[in-house]
Design a protein around this motif. Structure first.
Motif, PDB file in Angstrom:
ATOM      1  N   GLY A  10       0.868  -1.073  -0.036  1.00 12.57           N
ATOM      2  CA  GLY A  10      -0.129  -0.162  -0.014  1.00 12.57           C
ATOM      3  C   GLY A  10       0.870   1.321   0.060  1.00 12.57           C
ATOM      4  N   ARG A  11       0.231   2.341   0.428  1.00 10.16           N
ATOM      5  CA  ARG A  11       0.948   3.772   0.463  1.00 10.16           C
ATOM      6  C   ARG A  11       0.398   4.497   1.696  1.00 10.16           C
ATOM      7  N   ALA A  12       1.317   5.125   2.391  1.00 12.82           N
ATOM      8  CA  ALA A  12       1.306   5.730   3.403  1.00 12.82           C
ATOM      9  C   ALA A  12       1.747   7.185   3.505  1.00 12.82           C
ATOM     10  N   ALA A  13       1.107   8.155   4.191  1.00  9.10           N
ATOM     11  CA  ALA A  13       1.688   9.313   4.149  1.00  9.10           C
ATOM     12  C   ALA A  13       1.351  10.039   5.530  1.00  9.10           C
ATOM     13  N   GLY A  14       1.939  11.028   6.019  1.00  8.90           N
ATOM     14  CA  GLY A  14       1.497  11.605   7.393  1.00  8.90           C
ATOM     15  C   GLY A  14       2.419  12.675   8.102  1.00  8.90           C
ATOM     16  N   THR A  15       1.982  12.952   9.379  1.00 10.85           N
ATOM     17  CA  THR A  15       3.031  13.697  10.079  1.00 10.85           C
ATOM     18  C   THR A  15       3.116  12.954  11.506  1.00 10.85           C
ATOM     19  N   GLY A  16       3.731  13.920  12.223  1.00 14.36           N
ATOM     20  CA  GLY A  16       3.974  13.276  13.524  1.00 14.36           C
ATOM     21  C   GLY A  16       2.726  12.802  14.404  1.00 14.36           C
ATOM     22  N   ARG A  17       1.581  13.614  14.149  1.00 16.56           N
ATOM     23  CA  ARG A  17       0.277  13.309  15.040  1.00 16.56           C
ATOM     24  C   ARG A  17      -0.824  12.779  14.174  1.00 16.56           C
ATOM     25  N   ARG A  18      -0.723  12.821  12.596  1.00 13.82           N
ATOM     26  CA  ARG A  18      -1.754  12.206  11.932  1.00 13.82           C
ATOM     27  C   ARG A  18      -1.033  11.470  10.767  1.00 13.82           C
ATOM     28  N   ALA A  19      -1.974  10.361  10.331  1.00 14.48           N
ATOM     29  CA  ALA A  19      -1.305   9.628   9.068  1.00 14.48           C
ATOM     30  C   ALA A  19      -2.445   8.921   8.521  1.00 14.48           C
ATOM     31  N   GLN A  20      -2.351   8.565   7.309  1.00 16.99           N
ATOM     32  CA  GLN A  20      -3.323   7.880   6.525  1.00 16.99           C
ATOM     33  C   GLN A  20      -2.588   6.798   5.625  1.00 16.99           C
ATOM     34  N   ALA A  21      -3.457   5.840   5.312  1.00 14.45           N
ATOM     35  CA  ALA A  21      -2.720   4.793   4.511  1.00 14.45           C
ATOM     36  C   ALA A  21      -3.924   4.142   3.549  1.00 14.45           C
ATOM     37  N   SER A  22      -3.360   3.548   2.368  1.00 17.38           N
ATOM     38  CA  SER A  22      -4.325   2.649   1.577  1.00 17.38           C
ATOM     39  C   SER A  22      -3.478   1.436   1.685  1.00 17.38           C
ATOM     40  N   PHE A  23      -4.163   0.055   1.747  1.00 13.88           N
ATOM     41  CA  PHE A  23      -3.417  -0.931   2.134  1.00 13.88           C
ATOM     42  C   PHE A  23      -3.918  -2.134   1.240  1.00 13.88           C
ATOM     43  N   GLU A  24      -3.424  -3.088   1.184  1.00 14.06           N
ATOM     44  CA  GLU A  24      -3.732  -4.392   0.170  1.00 14.06           C
ATOM     45  C   GLU A  24      -3.825  -5.658   0.960  1.00 14.06           C
ATOM     46  N   THR A  25      -4.467  -5.775   1.991  1.00 16.13           N
ATOM     47  CA  THR A  25      -4.587  -6.739   2.760  1.00 16.13           C
ATOM     48  C   THR A  25      -6.150  -6.603   3.669  1.00 16.13           C
ATOM     49  N   ASP A  26      -6.503  -7.522   4.435  1.00 13.27           N
ATOM     50  CA  ASP A  26      -7.730  -7.503   5.290  1.00 13.27           C
ATOM     51  C   ASP A  26      -7.745  -6.382   6.588  1.00 13.27           C
ATOM     52  N   THR A  27      -8.603  -5.967   7.008  1.00 13.97           N
ATOM     53  CA  THR A  27      -8.473  -5.001   8.024  1.00 13.97           C
ATOM     54  C   THR A  27      -7.674  -5.549   9.275  1.00 13.97           C
ATOM     55  N   ALA A  28      -7.776  -6.932   9.582  1.00  9.41           N
ATOM     56  CA  ALA A  28      -7.164  -7.610  10.937  1.00  9.41           C
ATOM     57  C   ALA A  28      -5.825  -7.459  10.632  1.00  9.41           C
ATOM     58  N   ALA A  29      -5.284  -7.797   9.476  1.00  4.77           N
ATOM     59  CA  ALA A  29      -3.968  -7.930   9.287  1.00  4.77           C
ATOM     60  C   ALA A  29      -3.241  -6.621   9.438  1.00  4.77           C
ATOM     61  N   PHE A  30      -4.011  -5.689   8.858  1.00  6.60           N
ATOM     62  CA  PHE A  30      -3.406  -4.350   8.701  1.00  6.60           C
ATOM     63  C   PHE A  30      -3.298  -3.809  10.241  1.00  6.60           C
ATOM     64  N   ILE A  31      -4.318  -3.929  10.836  1.00  7.68           N
ATOM     65  CA  ILE A  31      -4.528  -3.649  12.524  1.00  7.68           C
ATOM     66  C   ILE A  31      -3.069  -4.158  13.218  1.00  7.68           C
ATOM     67  N   GLU A  32      -2.947  -5.392  13.100  1.00  6.97           N
ATOM     68  CA  GLU A  32      -1.893  -6.220  13.696  1.00  6.97           C
ATOM     69  C   GLU A  32      -0.445  -5.574  13.154  1.00  6.97           C
ATOM     70  N   ALA A  33      -0.473  -5.106  12.074  1.00  5.00           N
ATOM     71  CA  ALA A  33       0.864  -4.740  11.293  1.00  5.00           C
ATOM     72  C   ALA A  33       1.081  -3.222  11.994  1.00  5.00           C
ATOM     73  N   PHE A  34      -0.233  -2.345  12.164  1.00  2.87           N
ATOM     74  CA  PHE A  34      -0.022  -1.000  12.649  1.00  2.87           C
ATOM     75  C   PHE A  34       0.418  -1.139  14.152  1.00  2.87           C
ATOM     76  N   ARG A  35      -0.224  -2.198  14.938  1.00  6.65           N
ATOM     77  CA  ARG A  35      -0.050  -2.168  16.225  1.00  6.65           C
ATOM     78  C   ARG A  35       1.888  -2.660  16.425  1.00  6.65           C
ATOM     79  N   GLY A  36       2.155  -3.352  15.695  1.00  4.27           N
ATOM     80  CA  GLY A  36       3.490  -3.799  15.873  1.00  4.27           C
ATOM     81  C   GLY A  36       4.516  -2.611  15.432  1.00  4.27           C
ATOM     82  N   ALA A  37       4.151  -1.706  14.414  1.00  4.04           N
ATOM     83  CA  ALA A  37       4.813  -0.730  14.118  1.00  4.04           C
ATOM     84  C   ALA A  37       4.896   0.616  15.203  1.00  4.04           C
ATOM     85  N   LEU A  38       3.616   0.488  15.787  1.00  6.69           N
ATOM     86  CA  LEU A  38       3.545   1.500  16.819  1.00  6.69           C
ATOM     87  C   LEU A  38       4.226   1.177  17.993  1.00  6.69           C
TER      88      LEU A  38
END
Length: 380
Positions: free
Chosen positions: A352-380
């Motif tokens: 997918g693609r991502a963009a943002g700043t220190g306090r806000r960010a958005q992304a388009s992604f190419e997987t299901d929502t559960a997988a993306f949530i886990e990926a974001f949790r791991g990155a956070l």
């Protein structure tokens, strides 16, 4: 693809932005899709027009490619990063529109009310200097862009309350406070009525069973607005700019340039607010250590950035709120924690693609929502 290799934002001083504008025969203005950046575009565009300098203005979605072949001598990015730009105004530490205002002052034509409207929806607070330049005063009441209170309170995105998204529920709340006669004409209210209105909005916002402690602070952003501008209140003007930038960029640019686009802009604002509040109401939520997650239903175009911000301010007990729907996500944080890097890391593993700043960010992604949530949790 991931944007993990994107350049970090380089900040240009207002004097540098003004110099670029003076030296270029044709200026390209590229704004992020938010009200602060859109207002900054309008401020600079009006200054360029007043000095007979041709320009092109556009709004680019967070994960879209801003590249476009033009004959511009110079490119200025507003609220977004671009290593090839001749000047860039990032979204911090000052509002983008305030820096643009200072540059426009050097060019000899600066619209302070437009700049303050943009700054009112920025992640950072506008200065007293900008407020003084705008020459507007606070008044009691609530910030709305229309005198029709049932619509103004239902579709505004400066707060989220039990009545948000539903004009009929707003009318019932107004009736409870003996303000029903003002529902269709807020301009007829006196200051005492406006104070009662503000009290009702504040109490219902923070008294909602789902509201967080942060809501009590966040709702202040919608109260005691500055009177003035083409939408009655400066903060209401900012709300429309922010909605139009995200919902109908062409209309937003026309509004920022000062063209007659009031009706179209209000229509975009209503659509945007209705979608955002409905997404919050219908979302399924979950709480993790440091992260509040809301999953949205598939319901067409959801303004994920606005939803994430409202969740952070009014629903999230955690410092970061993440809203996810099919293929799209947005996050908002209480403090600067480089959400852009976290979102980039998430899409690096999901696609997918991502963009943002220190306090806000958005992304388009190419997987299901559960997988993306886990990926974001791991990155956070």
């Amino acid at each position: 693809m991931s944007t993990a290799d994107r350049p970090r934002e380089k900040a240009s001083a207002a004097s540098d932005v003004a110099a670029v504008c003076r030296d270029a025969g044709f200026v390209r203005l590229v704004a992020a899709a938010d009200g602060d950046s859109l207002a900054a575009t309008g401020v600079l565009a009006r200054a360029l027009a007043a000095t007979d300098r041709p320009f092109q203005a556009s709004v680019v979605a967070p994960t879209a490619d801003p590249e476009r072949a033009t004959e511009a001598d110079a490119t200025i990015t507003l609220g977004r990063a671009d290593a090839a730009a001749d000047a860039s105004i990032p979204s911090a530490p000052d509002p983008v529109s305030e820096v643009a205002f200072r540059a426009a002052e050097e060019l000899g034509h600066a619209d302070a009310v437009l700049a303050l409207a943009g700054a009112s929806v920025a992640p950072t607070t506008p200065s007293a200097t900008l407020r003084e330049a705008a020459g507007v005063e606070r008044r009691p009441g609530v910030a709305t862009p229309t005198s029709n209170l049932s619509e103004g309170l239902a579709f505004g995105t400066r707060l989220h309350a039990p009545f948000s998204g539903d004009p009929e529920t707003v009318r019932a709340a107004l009736a409870d406070c003996n303000l029903m006669l003002a529902a269709e004409d807020a301009d007829a209210m006196d200051d005492d009525d406006r104070r009662r209105l503000a009290s009702m909005v504040a109490l219902r916002t923070v008294g909602d069973a789902d509201a967080t402690e942060r809501a009590a602070e966040s709702v202040e952003d919608a109260l005691r607005p500055h009177a003035g501008g083409p939408f009655g209140t400066v903060e209401g003007y900012g709300d429309v700019l922010d909605a139009a930038a995200r919902e109908a960029p062409g209309t937003g640019v026309a509004l920022a340039l000062g063209h007659d686009s009031r009706d179209a802009a209000l229509s975009a604002w209503q659509t945007h607010g209705e979608r955002a509040h409905e997404a919050i109401t219908s979302a399924t939520t979950g709480r993790y250590d440091g992260l509040f997650v809301a999953r949205g239903e598939s319901q067409g175009d959801v303004p994920v950035g606005t939803v994430a911000r409202l969740l952070r301010d009014f629903r999230s007990p955690e410092p970061v709120a993440l809203f996810v729907t099919d293929g799209l996500a947005a996050a908002a944080a209480v403090e600067d924690r480089d959400l852009a890097a976290s979102m980039e890391a998430a899409v690096a593993s999901t696609g997918g693609r991502a963009a943002g700043t220190g306090r806000r960010a958005q992304a388009s992604f190419e997987t299901d929502t559960a997988a993306f949530i886990e990926a974001f949790r791991g990155a956070l």
